[in-house]
Enzyme design. Sequence first.
Site, mmCIF file in Angstrom:
data_model
loop_
_atom_site.group_PDB
_atom_site.id
_atom_site.type_symbol
_atom_site.label_atom_id
_atom_site.label_comp_id
_atom_site.label_asym_id
_atom_site.label_seq_id
_atom_site.Cartn_x
_atom_site.Cartn_y
_atom_site.Cartn_z
ATOM 1 N N LYS A 184 8.871 -5.485 -3.516
ATOM 2 C CA LYS A 184 9.606 -5.924 -5.084
ATOM 3 C C LYS A 184 10.777 -6.748 -4.057
ATOM 4 O O LYS A 184 10.785 -7.762 -4.542
ATOM 5 C CB LYS A 184 10.005 -5.291 -6.534
ATOM 6 C CG LYS A 184 8.935 -4.216 -6.912
ATOM 7 C CD LYS A 184 9.301 -3.922 -8.728
ATOM 8 C CE LYS A 184 8.365 -3.799 -8.793
ATOM 9 N NZ LYS A 184 8.066 -4.874 -9.803
ATOM 10 N N ASP A 213 5.811 6.210 -2.344
ATOM 11 C CA ASP A 213 5.515 4.165 -2.960
ATOM 12 C C ASP A 213 7.280 3.877 -3.659
ATOM 13 O O ASP A 213 7.458 4.270 -4.370
ATOM 14 C CB ASP A 213 4.706 4.638 -4.054
ATOM 15 C CG ASP A 213 4.352 2.849 -4.587
ATOM 16 O OD1 ASP A 213 5.734 2.208 -3.976
ATOM 17 O OD2 ASP A 213 3.678 2.871 -5.846
ATOM 18 N N PHE A 223 2.283 4.764 -11.379
ATOM 19 C CA PHE A 223 2.096 3.191 -11.087
ATOM 20 C C PHE A 223 1.940 3.039 -9.698
ATOM 21 O O PHE A 223 3.214 3.225 -9.078
ATOM 22 C CB PHE A 223 2.912 2.739 -11.538
ATOM 23 C CG PHE A 223 1.869 1.205 -11.837
ATOM 24 C CD1 PHE A 223 1.164 0.962 -12.499
ATOM 25 C CD2 PHE A 223 2.292 0.455 -10.967
ATOM 26 C CE1 PHE A 223 0.645 -0.555 -12.855
ATOM 27 C CE2 PHE A 223 1.973 -0.684 -10.864
ATOM 28 C CZ PHE A 223 0.570 -1.564 -11.853
HETATM 29 N N1 PLP Z 1 4.364 0.250 -7.227
HETATM 30 C C1 PLP Z 1 5.232 0.826 -7.821
HETATM 31 C C2 PLP Z 1 6.099 2.143 -7.844
HETATM 32 C C3 PLP Z 1 5.078 -0.116 -8.845
HETATM 33 O O1 PLP Z 1 6.507 -0.028 -9.502
HETATM 34 C C4 PLP Z 1 4.675 -1.020 -8.645
HETATM 35 C C5 PLP Z 1 4.896 -2.417 -9.380
HETATM 36 O O2 PLP Z 1 5.299 -2.075 -10.620
HETATM 37 C C6 PLP Z 1 3.369 -1.553 -7.922
HETATM 38 C C7 PLP Z 1 3.527 -0.359 -6.387
HETATM 39 C C8 PLP Z 1 2.849 -2.758 -7.620
HETATM 40 O O3 PLP Z 1 3.347 -3.525 -7.278
HETATM 41 P P1 PLP Z 1 3.222 -5.449 -6.743
HETATM 42 O O4 PLP Z 1 2.624 -5.359 -8.639
HETATM 43 O O5 PLP Z 1 3.997 -5.971 -6.446
HETATM 44 O O6 PLP Z 1 1.058 -5.189 -7.172
#
Ligand code: PLP
Length: 384
Positions: free
Chosen positions: A241, A212, A127
């Site tokens: 986050k 990520d 994700f």
């Molecule tokens: N990358 C990862 C691993 C995530 O867990 C999330 C959100 O849960 C995101 C990206 C996306 O982040 P945002 O909701 O701040 O756009």
Amino acid sequence: MTHVVVDALMPTYARYPVTFVRGQGTRLFDETGRVYLDFAAGIAVAQIGHAHPRWVEAVAGQAARLAHVSNLFSTEPQAALAERLTALAGWGQAFFCNSGAEANEAALKLARKATGRPRFVAAAGGFHGRTFATLAATGQPHKHQPFQPMPPWFTHVPYGDAEALEQAVGTDTAAVILEPVLGEGGVIPAPPGYLAAARGICDAAGALLILDEVQTGVGRCGAWFAHPLHDVRPDVMTLAKALGGGLPIGACLSRPEVAFGPGDHASTFGGNPVVCVGALTVLDVIEDEGLVDNAARQGERMMAGLRRLGHDAVADVRGAGLLAGVELVEGLAARDVVLAALGRGLVLTEAGPGVVRFTPPLTATDEDVDRAVSRFGDALEVAA
Ligand code: PLP
């Protein structure tokens, strides 16, 4: 528990039936004054707990001094945060934006520019966000379905399978993008050696490795970032986050050789003084209160406690530090268990249809962890 539902809001979220009005440390309060133990932390955001007095004072002070001037000018908090983050990582230069998706969007653009190559490889189940490019990077086809056609630049491979990754990466690959633990995809930690293999595969192909760390970073996994636990250094790391302590921030760190130049990328709000002061305070509190070590210690305690429950409804307990997932046996919905826990004053989240996720503040104590495990056991009894 009551639920504020208004027609004026798009029904984007299947919200849980509670409306919170206040937070303090590891506790949340609803509008009736009922207390909940918060083991969701705003989906791995409230690392230092709610309303930490140092964070409140720093953010309020900066808001009163200077909230925003745009990135046409320098500000001290943004420069200080870039220095602090790159010192913690031991490498890199920072670009600031406002969310995880934006940080990943920046990382993908960066890889295109640095390599001149068109394609990307990502993990099935991964994700990375909800913008078009980060949604296309996300290896969850049901999330693509209503928005087809997706940008066709992504190949998805099974997570943890280095051979499949090697097959997929070629001379047209700009970057491989991976999470050190699949978070939304069910709390699945990278198997030992996988990220190091990914590093080698990228090096051999001249592709970049983007990690990520939006969910795994900022102490969550019992280290400042998850990638050193795997003995790898990516070309690009993304954060969001927990970094702002509840204020919106994203960060894209890259090796200086592959950084953006003037005019390549921008954000009106990215790295504004208030959020940067918030982030600096989050990092200070984590350091001063020893919260990285606490995350490692309490993570072990929590996972041992969850395993000790030995409940028939539990198929697996896994995770890294204070990012833990309980996979339920087939036929039992994570949502039902999360709702039963909420009814017992414990806030949890789902990570996919069959996995309950635990991401408490890194300030969680022995007592918090033991109480959460016990309430979760009760919730399983009700839901199973
Ligand atoms: N990358 C990862 C691993 C995530 O867990 C999330 C959100 O849960 C995101 C990206 C996306 O982040 P945002 O909701 O701040 O756009």
